[in-house]
Enzyme design. Structure first.
Site, short mmCIF file in Angstrom:
data_model
loop_
_atom_site.label_atom_id
_atom_site.label_comp_id
_atom_site.label_asym_id
_atom_site.label_seq_id
_atom_site.Cartn_x
_atom_site.Cartn_y
_atom_site.Cartn_z
N CYS A 35 -7.08 17.12 53.22
CA CYS A 35 -7.47 17.37 54.61
C CYS A 35 -7.50 16.03 55.36
CB CYS A 35 -8.83 18.04 54.69
SG CYS A 35 -9.38 18.21 56.41
N ILE B 150 3.22 21.06 51.38
CA ILE B 150 2.42 19.91 51.76
C ILE B 150 1.34 20.34 52.75
CG2 ILE B 150 4.25 18.21 51.43
CD1 ILE B 150 4.80 18.32 54.45
N GLY C 204 5.64 24.33 57.87
CA GLY C 204 6.56 24.79 58.90
C GLY C 204 7.36 26.03 58.58
C1 SIN Z 1 -9.25 21.23 58.77
O1 SIN Z 1 -10.14 22.08 58.58
O2 SIN Z 1 -9.46 20.18 59.38
C2 SIN Z 1 -7.86 21.48 58.23
C3 SIN Z 1 -7.87 21.55 56.75
C4 SIN Z 1 -6.77 20.79 56.11
O3 SIN Z 1 -5.84 20.33 56.79
O4 SIN Z 1 -6.81 20.59 54.90
#
Ligand code: SIN
Length: 303
Positions: free
Chosen positions: A131, A192, A245
């Protein structure tokens, strides 16, 4: 009659189409729109030990061919997911679900994975070490091979179900990180996650997103994701869930030819909540067009 079934570790999926974590809530929200049992599975919203409110708003910036998000892992916490979200899901989804787990320490990953592993409907655990929207967690583990391997080992030590590590593209060498996870016992790789990106509001002359940067996803990143899946397939002997995507049945086939056993659909769900369903329905037509009788036979076929 074409065969869309694929084998993802111990799970036999009716088809390889899986809505990606963070784009499909806990599933039951979408069950109000259509029968979500048409999906291969889905990955639920990234869950942490404690409940999280997420990042300040604005969290979304639109871009040509994609969007940037900085949600910041908003979720009700592992205990509420088990006590409240999974029982609601069980009423409308009758297949194994993928549990997406995030954390801010190795212990937190292990704690959450040990708990979620005991849930009967959880068929596979997707460990999100990628994340880009939180500090001192998430991507910090996925951009370093040693840290990614440490999380993998800790989770594997306390779980019985297949563990897939979700990798970040924001690295110079994703192959070495995938290999480190495989050596540490990962059952598969998910890849990814989003690419770190940014937009600036020309009127305010400041970043659009309150957190300044966020994760870029959508059709624009498909060639990058495909290239990385292709490279990792050549280096590891564990299955790959490909994503980035994907927005059509043709994209699913392309991703599988690169090496994915199953394919997640992310940003497309945010643009059209029926996107994953439409892809499932269109797959047999696309298979016939490209003379594919069984999807499992094309995995890695481009190599
Ligand atoms: C998020 O909750 O910020 C997105 C989660 C992620 O991209 O792993």
């Amino acid at each position: 009659m074409v065969n869309t079934k694929v084998q993802l570790s111990s799970l036999t999926l009716d088809n390889p189409v899986i809505p990606a974590s963070g784009t499909f809530g806990f599933g039951y929200e979408f069950a109000e729109l259509y029968d979500i049992n048409v999906l291969g599975s889905f990955s639920f919203k990234g869950t942490t030990k404690e409940p999280r409110f997420g990042n300040p708003t604005p969290r979304i910036a639109e871009c040509p061919e994609g969007l940037i998000n900085s949600v910041g892992l908003q979720n009700p916490g592992i205990h509420a997911v088990i006590a409240e979200e999974l029982p609601k899901l069980a009423k409308c989804f009758h297949k194994p679900v993928i549990a997406n787990i995030s954390g801010f320490s190795v212990d937190e990953y292990a704690y959450c994975c040990e708990l979620i592993d005991k849930e009967p409907q959880v068929g596979l655990i997707e460990v999100n070490v990628s994340c880009p929207n939180v500090h001192n967690g998430g991507m910090a583990f996925g951009t370093d091979a040693v840290a990614a391997a440490e999380v993998t080992r800790a989770v594997k030590a306390v779980t019985t179900k297949p563990v897939y590590i979700k990798l970040s593209p924001n690295v110079t060498d994703i192959v070495s990180i995938a290999k480190a996870c495989e050596e540490a016992g990962a059952d598969g790789i998910s890849m990814i996650n989003t690419l770190l990106g940014m937009r600036i509001d020309l009127n305010r002359k400041k970043p659009i997103i309150a957190n300044k940067m966020g994760g870029f996803s959508g059709p624009a990143i498909f060639p990058v994701a495909l290239r990385m899946v292709y490279q990792v397939y050549e280096a590891v002997n564990i299955p790959i869930i490909g994503m980035g995507g994907v927005s059509s049945a043709d994209d699913v086939i392309e991703m599988m030819l690169a090496g994915a056993t199953a394919v997640q659909v992310g940003a497309a769900n945010l643009i059209d909540p029926f996107a994953a369903k439409k892809i499932v329905e269109d797959l047999p037509r696309a298979m016939e067009q490209y003379h594919i009788s069984s999807l499992k036979d094309i995995i890695g076929g481009a190599h």
